[in-house]
Structure formats: C-alpha cells, structure tokens
Design a protein around this motif. Structure first.
Motif, PDB file in Angstrom:
ATOM      1  N   ASP A 169      36.783  95.739  38.109  1.00 32.07           N
ATOM      2  CA  ASP A 169      37.978  95.001  38.554  1.00 32.07           C
ATOM      3  C   ASP A 169      37.723  94.299  39.887  1.00 32.07           C
ATOM      4  O   ASP A 169      38.105  93.135  40.071  1.00 32.07           O
ATOM      5  CB  ASP A 169      39.173  95.952  38.685  1.00 32.07           C
ATOM      6  CG  ASP A 169      39.624  96.506  37.339  1.00 32.07           C
ATOM      7  OD1 ASP A 169      39.289  95.885  36.303  1.00 32.07           O
ATOM      8  OD2 ASP A 169      40.304  97.550  37.325  1.00 32.07           O
ATOM      9  N   LEU A 170      37.082  94.998  40.807  1.00 33.64           N
ATOM     10  CA  LEU A 170      36.822  94.431  42.129  1.00 33.64           C
ATOM     11  C   LEU A 170      35.829  93.277  42.043  1.00 33.64           C
ATOM     12  O   LEU A 170      36.027  92.220  42.659  1.00 33.64           O
ATOM     13  CB  LEU A 170      36.294  95.521  43.069  1.00 33.64           C
ATOM     14  CG  LEU A 170      36.005  95.110  44.515  1.00 33.64           C
ATOM     15  CD1 LEU A 170      37.238  94.509  45.167  1.00 33.64           C
ATOM     16  CD2 LEU A 170      35.504  96.318  45.314  1.00 33.64           C
ATOM     17  N   LEU A 171      34.767  93.467  41.272  1.00 40.34           N
ATOM     18  CA  LEU A 171      33.754  92.424  41.135  1.00 40.34           C
ATOM     19  C   LEU A 171      34.317  91.204  40.418  1.00 40.34           C
ATOM     20  O   LEU A 171      34.029  90.062  40.796  1.00 40.34           O
ATOM     21  CB  LEU A 171      32.541  92.967  40.380  1.00 40.34           C
ATOM     22  CG  LEU A 171      31.339  92.035  40.231  1.00 40.34           C
ATOM     23  CD1 LEU A 171      30.838  91.563  41.600  1.00 40.34           C
ATOM     24  CD2 LEU A 171      30.210  92.740  39.479  1.00 40.34           C
ATOM     25  N   GLN A 172      35.131  91.431  39.393  1.00 42.50           N
ATOM     26  CA  GLN A 172      35.752  90.311  38.678  1.00 42.50           C
ATOM     27  C   GLN A 172      36.629  89.491  39.624  1.00 42.50           C
ATOM     28  O   GLN A 172      36.592  88.255  39.614  1.00 42.50           O
ATOM     29  CB  GLN A 172      36.594  90.838  37.518  1.00 42.50           C
ATOM     30  CG  GLN A 172      37.238  89.750  36.656  1.00 42.50           C
ATOM     31  CD  GLN A 172      36.250  89.060  35.749  1.00 42.50           C
ATOM     32  OE1 GLN A 172      35.738  89.645  34.805  1.00 42.50           O
ATOM     33  NE2 GLN A 172      35.954  87.805  36.040  1.00 42.50           N
ATOM     34  N   HIS A 173      37.381  90.175  40.456  1.00 38.93           N
ATOM     35  CA  HIS A 173      38.253  89.481  41.413  1.00 38.93           C
ATOM     36  C   HIS A 173      37.433  88.632  42.374  1.00 38.93           C
ATOM     37  O   HIS A 173      37.780  87.476  42.660  1.00 38.93           O
ATOM     38  CB  HIS A 173      39.075  90.519  42.176  1.00 38.93           C
ATOM     39  CG  HIS A 173      39.912  89.953  43.286  1.00 38.93           C
ATOM     40  ND1 HIS A 173      41.024  89.155  43.055  1.00 38.93           N
ATOM     41  CD2 HIS A 173      39.782  90.040  44.648  1.00 38.93           C
ATOM     42  CE1 HIS A 173      41.547  88.788  44.215  1.00 38.93           C
ATOM     43  NE2 HIS A 173      40.816  89.309  45.187  1.00 38.93           N
ATOM     44  N   ARG A 174      36.335  89.176  42.866  1.00 33.25           N
ATOM     45  CA  ARG A 174      35.508  88.439  43.828  1.00 33.25           C
ATOM     46  C   ARG A 174      34.835  87.230  43.168  1.00 33.25           C
ATOM     47  O   ARG A 174      34.743  86.158  43.775  1.00 33.25           O
ATOM     48  CB  ARG A 174      34.444  89.372  44.417  1.00 33.25           C
ATOM     49  CG  ARG A 174      35.022  90.448  45.332  1.00 33.25           C
ATOM     50  CD  ARG A 174      33.924  91.233  46.018  1.00 33.25           C
ATOM     51  NE  ARG A 174      34.459  92.188  46.979  1.00 33.25           N
ATOM     52  CZ  ARG A 174      33.721  92.907  47.799  1.00 33.25           C
ATOM     53  NH1 ARG A 174      32.395  92.799  47.779  1.00 33.25           N
ATOM     54  NH2 ARG A 174      34.276  93.758  48.644  1.00 33.25           N
ATOM     55  N   LEU A 175      34.362  87.409  41.948  1.00 31.78           N
ATOM     56  CA  LEU A 175      33.696  86.292  41.265  1.00 31.78           C
ATOM     57  C   LEU A 175      34.679  85.186  40.905  1.00 31.78           C
ATOM     58  O   LEU A 175      34.331  84.006  40.906  1.00 31.78           O
ATOM     59  CB  LEU A 175      32.978  86.798  40.010  1.00 31.78           C
ATOM     60  CG  LEU A 175      31.764  87.693  40.261  1.00 31.78           C
ATOM     61  CD1 LEU A 175      31.159  88.138  38.947  1.00 31.78           C
ATOM     62  CD2 LEU A 175      30.720  86.972  41.104  1.00 31.78           C
ATOM     63  N   ASN A 176      35.907  85.560  40.593  1.00 37.85           N
ATOM     64  CA  ASN A 176      36.921  84.545  40.295  1.00 37.85           C
ATOM     65  C   ASN A 176      37.125  83.615  41.481  1.00 37.85           C
ATOM     66  O   ASN A 176      37.312  82.408  41.325  1.00 37.85           O
ATOM     67  CB  ASN A 176      38.255  85.213  39.937  1.00 37.85           C
ATOM     68  CG  ASN A 176      38.224  85.878  38.562  1.00 37.85           C
ATOM     69  OD1 ASN A 176      37.279  85.690  37.796  1.00 37.85           O
ATOM     70  ND2 ASN A 176      39.242  86.658  38.266  1.00 37.85           N
ATOM     71  N   LYS A 177      37.063  84.194  42.695  1.00 37.48           N
ATOM     72  CA  LYS A 177      37.237  83.370  43.888  1.00 37.48           C
ATOM     73  C   LYS A 177      36.022  82.478  44.131  1.00 37.48           C
ATOM     74  O   LYS A 177      36.145  81.383  44.667  1.00 37.48           O
ATOM     75  CB  LYS A 177      37.490  84.257  45.109  1.00 37.48           C
ATOM     76  CG  LYS A 177      38.827  84.992  45.066  1.00 37.48           C
ATOM     77  CD  LYS A 177      39.190  85.578  46.413  1.00 37.48           C
ATOM     78  CE  LYS A 177      38.234  86.665  46.831  1.00 37.48           C
ATOM     79  NZ  LYS A 177      38.638  87.315  48.110  1.00 37.48           N
TER      80      LYS A 177
END
Length: 425
Positions: A169-177
C-alpha cells in the motif's frame, strides 16, 4: 514512419517476440521441495540437485528452434540494414546474447552452465581495468568498512514492522505520485513465488508475501524497483521504433542493476545492511568460484547471523541453475559491478562535457557499450529520450557538481590522507 524506420521496427519486434518465453530466473530456481528437504536435515546435508533435476523441469520453449530463430533474425538484420548499421549492430549483439542465454539454460546442472554464466554476467575475479581491484577485492574491502561501522552499535536497523500488505500500500502510494498519468498501469502486489523481497516486471512490482519491511526498505524499493526498473521498462515501451529497448539481455542487466544501486546511493535510500547484502552476494559467488560447495556458502551466511531459512535462501541464489558443488550463477555480481561501471561512465561524461548522454541511460533497458550509438539514434529520430526520469537525472546541476569533486578526489591518495589525518581522527 518512413521505410527505414519500418524495417528497423519490424526487426525489433521480431527480437521482442522471440525472447518472450525465455525466463532465466524461472528456469534456474529451485522449487520448495529442495528447500524443505534442506531444512528437514537442519542444513547438514547438501540439497539434492543434479542434471536430472533440471531435466525434470523442461524449458518452456524448444531450445534448438529458438536458437535458430535468433540466428535467422541476426542474418536478416545484416541483409536488410547492412553490416555496419548502428542500430543493426545492437540488434545483432542482442541476438547473439540470447542464443548464449539459451545455451546456458540448456547446460543447467553442468559445469558449462557456470562457465557461460561468467561470459554473460562476469566473474568475481574479473578486474575492472588492468591493475585495478577485482569484484572480490571490492567485496572484502566493503566488508571491512561495514565491520568498522557495525562496531559503533548506534546504527542499528529500524524494526521491520510493516507487513507485505502494508508495504504494498505504501509503495503503491509513492509510485502513484512519481508516475502520475501512468499510475493506473503500475501495480504493486504480494506474491508467493519470488526468492527476493521484491521483483519488478513490465508494469508491476511484486512483494514477497511472507517478508517484513520497514520505512527504509520501502524507500529503497521505490528508488530501485520503481524509479529505475519500472521507469526504464516504461521508457522502453514508449519507443516507437526501437522496441527492443523494453527488453533486457544480460549485458543490460549489469547496466540497469548498477544504475539502480547508484540511484539508491544518490537518493540516500541505501544503508549499511543493504550494502552488506550486496557484498555478501559477491563474496558468496567468489567462494563458489574458488571451489566452495553449497554447505560452505550456507555456513558463511550463518556466520553473518542469518537464520537457517535465510541462509538457505541466500546460498541458493549462488547455486541456482548449477549443482550444490558446481560453479555459481553469477548474475548477482551485476549490482556492484554495474554500479562501478555506471559511476565511471557518468564521471567521464561530466569530465568530457557530454552531459546529454547521461539521461539516455534511462531510455530503456540500455547497455553501456551502446550509449554512444543511442545518442546517434536519438539524433536520427529512431530513439526518443526517456519520458520518466528520476529527479536526480532530470536536472543534472547537482550531479555534475558532485562528479566534478569526485573526479578531483580520485587523484588524492587516501592512504596518505589517512596518515596525515591520524592526529585529528
């Protein structure tokens, strides 16, 4: 596209299609039964892996037919583009590499597997230049430095309190940005079928479901897997003509892994434990090259404080594709070897004022020896510059300043400085 571009695109697509079923890591990995048997014997008995084991796990393609397919593509490249055409030279080399990869996979469980692996990825005893230290020397040097750091006792790792799901979840959020409009195509998910903590594909990053992480781990994954591996894949897929840049033969593995480690360093995402992991991989491979068997490499990892299962996992990376008493699979040398090679390339690019070539490292699954040609292909319109670039490579001001200092510092003798500084350090 004009006729020339259409010819290049067609040949490129044939390479992309031909390499599709070749999955090196799937072909060389050991299944769970090997791990379970080793753990059952408490790490005291060699895993039962031989030529017959690999024969029972056939390749997903006809090796002879696939080698012929690449031979035919290589011949057609010469027929249609000529012997000295720049993009043709890249495609012919790729065909030769893929044929060598197939020969390596055919040789699983034999001595030839390890020998071909060394041709493709290098050996720990290889020097960078005449008279320079080897990769194994680098591994020992780093170990000494890391041991000195460990003695401090105040640089302990943060607790791994993030589950795989939380890390996803954390990595997905960062990559989305980071990737913006491409965010819907980049997926991060859990997986049971990988040996490492994470692995990147064309448009995804897999996280090992039973692994635990901390914030520093997630930052390293964002930089290594996301900003480099996913970004270079997307940039390769964005190529309208040279579509082969979306796929990487072994020579590009060295460059891409080296670029990923360099990014970890300049983004302050690396840390001593991470560096020790890479150093241990190099040392484990060197041990196997010098004749150590699986149990000896396993014991080396146990002495580093790894558990029975962790020691097995690390040692199996060294011997996968081979046998427990054979030559190692040397792909894991790519990290430190590639880092040194990419770092030197960027240093020289700054020294010679060729800054425009540095971002081209990201235009796909590039190989250092092709960089001058890629610059020419960009000028010709056959290759487009990278769409996705880490911030550190988008504005080269800071990187250039760092490399200018680095170029000068390379001329100083650290041994002499150590003696001079003895009274103040």
């Amino acid at each position: 596209m004009d006729e020339y571009q259409l010819i290049v695109r067609a040949l490129s697509e044939r390479i992309v299609d031909a390499q599709t079923p070749i999955r090196v890591l799937d072909a060389v990995k050991w299944d769970d039964s090997i791990r379970e048997g080793f753990i059952k014997h408490k790490g005291k008995k060699l895993p039962v892996v031989d030529r017959a084991y690999y024969d029972s796990r056939p390749l997903a393609f006809d090796a002879a037919a696939k080698k012929l397919e690449f031979q035919n593509i290589e011949r057609d490249v010469t027929r249609q583009l000529g012997q000295f055409n720049p993009v043709g030279q890249i495609m012919r080399r790729m065909c030769r590499e893929y044929r060598m990869v197939i020969r390596m996979l055919e040789a699983r469980g034999t001595e030839d597997f390890g020998l071909i692996s060394q041709e493709l990825y290098g050996a720990a005893s290889d020097a960078f230049h005449a008279g320079d230290p080897t990769l194994s020397d680098l591994g020992l040097m780093f170990s000494d430095y890391l041991n000195n750091i460990d003695k401090r006792g105040d640089l302990e790792d943060e607790a791994k309190d993030l589950t795989a799901k939380q890390a996803v979840d954390l990595l997905q959020h960062r990559l989305n940005k980071v990737f913006g409009e491409a965010e819907e195509t980049i997926r991060v998910f859990e997986s049971d079928g990988i040996l490492a903590d994470a692995a990147a594909g064309a448009d995804y990053i897999k996280i090992r479901a039973d692994a635990m992480f901390n914030q520093r781990d997630v930052k390293a994954l964002e930089v290594h897997e996301g900003l480099v591996h996913v970004a270079t894949t997307l940039n390769g897929l964005n190529q309208p003509v040279c579509t082969f840049l979306a796929k990487g033969p072994p020579s590009s593995t060295v460059t891409q892994e080296g670029l990923a480690i360099l990014m970890e360093v300049i983004a302050f995402a690396s840390y001593p434990t991470r560096l020790r992991k890479l150093t241990n991989r190099t040392r484990g491979i060197h041990m196997a090259e010098e004749g150590a068997d699986f149990l000896q490499v396993f014991e080396f990892y146990r002495e580093q404080g790894f558990s029975l299962e962790e020691g097995y996992s690390n040692a199996s990376r060294v011997f996968r594709g081979s046998t427990p008493t054979g030559l190692p699979f040397t792909k894991d040398l790519s990290y430190l070897k590639g880092f040194i090679m990419v770092y030197n390339y960027i240093q020289l690019a700054v020294r010679k004022g060729k800054l425009e070539q540095i971002p081209l490292l990201f235009c796909g699954k590039t190989t250092l020896e092709d960089m001058r040609t890629l610059r020419q292909l960009v000028d010709e319109g056959l290759v487009v510059p990278p769409k996705y670039l880490p911030e550190q490579f988008r504005d080269l001001n800071s990187l250039s300043a760092w490399m200018c200092f680095s170029n000068f510092l390379n001329h100083l003798s650290l041994d002499r400085i150590e003696a001079d500084y003895a009274n103040i350090l």
